[in-house]
Design a protein around this motif. Structure first.
Motif, short mmCIF file in Angstrom:
data_model
loop_
_atom_site.label_atom_id
_atom_site.label_comp_id
_atom_site.label_asym_id
_atom_site.label_seq_id
_atom_site.Cartn_x
_atom_site.Cartn_y
_atom_site.Cartn_z
N TYR A 6 0.82 -1.21 0.00
CA TYR A 6 0.00 0.00 0.00
C TYR A 6 0.86 1.27 0.00
O TYR A 6 0.35 2.37 -0.22
N SER A 7 2.15 1.13 0.26
CA SER A 7 3.04 2.29 0.25
C SER A 7 3.11 2.91 -1.14
O SER A 7 3.48 4.09 -1.28
N ASP A 8 2.77 2.16 -2.17
CA ASP A 8 2.75 2.71 -3.52
C ASP A 8 1.75 3.86 -3.64
O ASP A 8 1.92 4.75 -4.49
N TYR A 9 0.72 3.84 -2.80
CA TYR A 9 -0.24 4.95 -2.80
C TYR A 9 0.47 6.26 -2.46
O TYR A 9 0.19 7.30 -3.05
N ALA A 10 1.38 6.21 -1.49
CA ALA A 10 2.12 7.40 -1.08
C ALA A 10 3.01 7.89 -2.21
O ALA A 10 3.07 9.09 -2.50
N VAL A 11 3.72 6.97 -2.85
CA VAL A 11 4.63 7.34 -3.94
C VAL A 11 3.85 7.96 -5.09
O VAL A 11 4.26 8.99 -5.66
N ARG A 12 2.73 7.36 -5.46
CA ARG A 12 1.93 7.89 -6.58
C ARG A 12 1.48 9.31 -6.31
O ARG A 12 1.53 10.17 -7.19
N LEU A 13 1.03 9.57 -5.08
CA LEU A 13 0.54 10.90 -4.75
C LEU A 13 1.68 11.92 -4.73
O LEU A 13 1.56 13.01 -5.31
N VAL A 14 2.77 11.59 -4.06
CA VAL A 14 3.90 12.53 -3.97
C VAL A 14 4.40 12.90 -5.36
O VAL A 14 4.72 14.06 -5.64
N ASN A 15 4.44 11.93 -6.26
CA ASN A 15 5.02 12.16 -7.58
C ASN A 15 4.08 12.81 -8.58
O ASN A 15 4.41 12.93 -9.76
N THR A 16 2.90 13.28 -8.11
CA THR A 16 2.05 14.08 -8.98
C THR A 16 2.57 15.50 -9.09
O THR A 16 2.08 16.29 -9.90
N GLU A 17 3.59 15.82 -8.29
CA GLU A 17 4.18 17.16 -8.33
C GLU A 17 5.69 17.05 -8.52
O GLU A 17 6.35 16.20 -7.93
N GLU A 18 6.23 17.93 -9.35
CA GLU A 18 7.66 18.06 -9.54
C GLU A 18 8.03 19.51 -9.22
O GLU A 18 8.05 20.36 -10.11
N PRO A 19 8.31 19.81 -7.95
CA PRO A 19 8.54 21.19 -7.52
C PRO A 19 9.64 21.91 -8.30
O PRO A 19 9.49 23.08 -8.66
N ALA A 20 10.74 21.23 -8.57
CA ALA A 20 11.86 21.88 -9.26
C ALA A 20 11.51 22.26 -10.69
O ALA A 20 12.11 23.18 -11.26
N ARG A 21 10.54 21.57 -11.28
CA ARG A 21 10.12 21.88 -12.65
C ARG A 21 8.82 22.69 -12.68
O ARG A 21 8.30 22.99 -13.75
N SER A 22 8.30 23.00 -11.49
CA SER A 22 7.03 23.74 -11.37
C SER A 22 5.90 23.02 -12.11
O SER A 22 5.06 23.63 -12.78
N LYS A 23 5.88 21.69 -11.99
CA LYS A 23 4.84 20.88 -12.62
C LYS A 23 3.94 20.25 -11.57
O LYS A 23 4.41 19.80 -10.53
N ASP A 24 2.66 20.22 -11.85
CA ASP A 24 1.68 19.64 -10.93
C ASP A 24 0.55 19.03 -11.76
O ASP A 24 -0.17 19.75 -12.46
N SER A 25 0.42 17.72 -11.71
CA SER A 25 -0.64 17.05 -12.47
C SER A 25 -1.90 16.84 -11.65
O SER A 25 -2.91 16.36 -12.18
N LEU A 26 -1.87 17.22 -10.37
CA LEU A 26 -3.04 17.03 -9.52
C LEU A 26 -3.90 18.30 -9.59
O LEU A 26 -3.90 19.13 -8.68
N THR A 27 -4.62 18.45 -10.67
CA THR A 27 -5.36 19.69 -10.91
C THR A 27 -6.86 19.49 -11.13
O THR A 27 -7.56 20.46 -11.40
N SER A 28 -7.33 18.25 -11.04
CA SER A 28 -8.75 18.00 -11.30
C SER A 28 -9.24 16.78 -10.53
O SER A 28 -8.45 16.00 -10.00
N VAL A 29 -10.57 16.63 -10.50
CA VAL A 29 -11.17 15.47 -9.85
C VAL A 29 -10.74 14.20 -10.57
O VAL A 29 -10.49 13.17 -9.94
N GLU A 30 -10.64 14.28 -11.90
CA GLU A 30 -10.23 13.11 -12.68
C GLU A 30 -8.83 12.65 -12.28
O GLU A 30 -8.55 11.45 -12.19
N ALA A 31 -7.93 13.61 -12.03
CA ALA A 31 -6.57 13.28 -11.62
C ALA A 31 -6.58 12.60 -10.25
O ALA A 31 -5.79 11.67 -10.00
N VAL A 32 -7.45 13.06 -9.37
CA VAL A 32 -7.59 12.44 -8.04
C VAL A 32 -8.07 11.00 -8.19
O VAL A 32 -7.53 10.08 -7.58
#
Length: 209
Positions: A6-32
């Motif tokens: 179940y730890s993969d859940y944590a990895v998947r969520l954390v990696n929806t953002e790439e702070p150094a590249r200013s990227k964030d894919s967690l922007t919608s209900v569909e992404a959630v």
């Protein structure tokens, strides 16, 4: 430990953002909803409000990985414990879809859906899975990719605890960058040595005159 997956859940969520590249894919209900994978029932409960709540949990989970990556075990555990207290799990014994050779259920522990909301359910599973992984394999098995500027979270499952990158792609990119840096350094040293030799020869010639 079976629940460590179940730890993969944590990895998947954390990696929806790439702070150094200013990227964030967690922007919608569909992404959630996509984060839940095959857990369609839990995903259906997601609403617009969960986007903001998921981002908050994501920041707290990244802090766990950051502390672990820095070697601060106590901080990593304290941060994870705060999540476990806030988002308790609902464990159940399950035997669905698994049968032994005699046709009997293969009973195993399962983390059931949280009755509150999508964020609470996901956070509970992610935190508990990460806690099982941490206690079973060690804090040093939680890392952040060393390939600049990636910094994605990963779980080190290597036999010798040697993993440093989140993917083969990042490992290759880092190795190529390191090789090029070494070649540049060698070239600079060679040029410096050549200039030094030329200066020495000129000084010797002047002395002989």
């Amino acid at each position: 430990m079976e629940l460590a997956h179940y730890s993969d859940y944590a990895v998947r969520l954390v990696n929806t953002e790439e702070p150094a590249r200013s990227k964030d894919s967690l922007t919608s209900v569909e992404a959630v909803r996509e984060l839940f994978g095959p857990s369609a029932q839990a995903a259906r409960r997601a609403t617009e409000a969960d986007v903001t709540r998921f981002r908050s949990v994501r920041g707290r989970l990244r802090a766990v990985f950051t502390a672990a990556d820095a070697g601060d075990e106590t901080q990593a555990v304290d941060l994870l414990n705060s999540l476990l207290l806030e988002f308790p799990v609902n464990p159940q014994i399950s035997g669905h879809d698994y049968r032994d050779e005699d046709g009997r259920p293969k009973w195993h522990m399962h983390l059931a859906d949280h009755p509150s909301n999508a964020t609470a359910g996901y956070a509970a599973i992610a935190a508990m899975g990460l806690a099982f992984h941490l206690t079973e394999y060690g804090v040093d098995r939680l890392g952040l990719c060393q390939a600049t500027p990636c910094r994605n979270a990963y779980l080190d499952t290597s036999t010798n605890r040697s993993r440093r990158y989140c993917s083969d792609r990042c490992a290759t990119r880092a190795n190529v960058a390191a090789y090029r840096a070494r070649k540049r350094l060698e070239t600079e040293r060679s040029q410096s040595t050549g200039r030094t030799a030329e200066n020495a020869q000129e000084a010797t010639a002047r002395t002989e005159r």
